[in-house]
Design an enzyme around this catalytic site. Sequence first.
Site, short mmCIF file in Angstrom:
data_model
loop_
_atom_site.label_atom_id
_atom_site.label_comp_id
_atom_site.label_asym_id
_atom_site.label_seq_id
_atom_site.Cartn_x
_atom_site.Cartn_y
_atom_site.Cartn_z
N HIS A 194 0.99 -1.41 -0.13
CA HIS A 194 0.01 0.04 0.09
C HIS A 194 0.91 1.24 -0.02
O HIS A 194 0.20 2.42 -0.21
CB HIS A 194 -1.06 0.00 1.31
CG HIS A 194 -1.92 -0.98 1.00
ND1 HIS A 194 -2.70 -1.40 0.02
CD2 HIS A 194 -2.16 -2.17 2.20
CE1 HIS A 194 -3.55 -2.34 0.39
NE2 HIS A 194 -3.22 -2.82 1.65
N ASP B 234 -2.78 -10.64 -1.94
CA ASP B 234 -3.56 -10.15 -0.78
C ASP B 234 -4.99 -10.00 -0.77
O ASP B 234 -5.52 -9.77 -2.03
CB ASP B 234 -2.74 -8.88 -0.27
CG ASP B 234 -2.97 -8.58 1.16
OD1 ASP B 234 -1.69 -8.73 1.89
OD2 ASP B 234 -4.06 -7.80 1.58
N HIS C 168 -6.54 -7.34 -0.06
CA HIS C 168 -6.70 -5.79 -0.23
C HIS C 168 -5.91 -5.74 -1.53
O HIS C 168 -4.75 -6.24 -1.80
CB HIS C 168 -5.92 -4.96 1.02
CG HIS C 168 -6.66 -5.21 2.18
ND1 HIS C 168 -6.20 -6.09 3.08
CD2 HIS C 168 -7.84 -5.10 2.76
CE1 HIS C 168 -6.64 -5.99 3.89
NE2 HIS C 168 -7.81 -5.69 3.73
N ASP D 217 -4.30 -12.72 4.23
CA ASP D 217 -5.77 -12.40 4.79
C ASP D 217 -6.98 -12.70 3.88
O ASP D 217 -8.11 -12.23 3.95
CB ASP D 217 -5.85 -10.92 4.82
CG ASP D 217 -4.84 -9.93 3.68
OD1 ASP D 217 -4.53 -10.55 2.77
OD2 ASP D 217 -4.77 -8.84 4.34
ZN ZN Z 1 -4.03 -7.23 3.11
#
Ligand code: ZN
Length: 300
Positions: free
Chosen positions: A120, A157, A159, A233
């Site tokens: 990120h 991931d 995300h 995750d």
């Molecule tokens: Zn994540």
Amino acid sequence: MTKPAVVWSPRYACDIGAHVFPITKYGLVHQRLLAEGWIAPGQTLEPPPPTRELLAAAHDGGYLDDLDALRWTPRTMRAEMPLTREIVDAFALGASGTTLAAREAMARGVAVHVGGGLHHAYAGHAEGFCYLNDLAVAARAMQREGLASRIAIVDLDVHQGNGTASIFADDPDVFTLSLHQERNYPSPKEPGDLDVGLDDGTDDRSYLAALAPALERVWAHGPRLVLYQAGADPFEQDVLGGLSLTFAGLEARDRAVIDGCRERGIAVVTTLGGGYARRIEDTVRIHATTCRCALEAASR
Ligand SMILES: [Zn+2]
């Protein structure tokens, strides 16, 4: 046959206070790999502290200045992490770790980084528990060192890998794939080369069915190196994720990426990424399985 490199540092376990990010997982994964005999004592390489030049290949000078001075600015304040010397140094060391692992993978075929995957972080600002984008730093280092020009970043991931997608938006040599839960952070998403947004509750079967054609696009890019962000995750018990993968589904995911690279002679580095299972031992198990899959693939 050369043994795959394993990269890790005890200094990744910095003090982030009470936080949803399980910072002790790095040491726990490493310990588990040792205890189960997947790595031998002395096999682990510790990365050197990164140079400014290394980080500056993926990050803006002004942002690195803020981090150096521990300045609370719009560039640093979105990390959702404290801003201390110890923390910045630990994540900078992690960026050096993914770079070392990439260099080793170019020589040996496979490398395991028990760290990294901080996808990120943007060139010019922190976000989502990420100060420095180790994947981007490593990719740029391989390009600059002439070890690999065509690279793919496979981000699995839960995300979306927004920072990575942004950093390589204008680099046709680096293919960014992100397979993630659509209705989750970040919002809006940052367009990468291939984004696959999955429905809430996606199970093993649907996930693997979406992954297969996405990986075909990665292979079609013709990378010499794949940097694999193997977030834990997407797991069904993750508190920040809304997908429904089981341990077996996550292992099948890992094998699809790692074995796919091996079959095609593509060097591969595994990194950990996110992981917020209700029980930290589940996160550790998922990450250790990724590492084990890479170590097994290297020995075949
Ligand atoms: Zn994540």
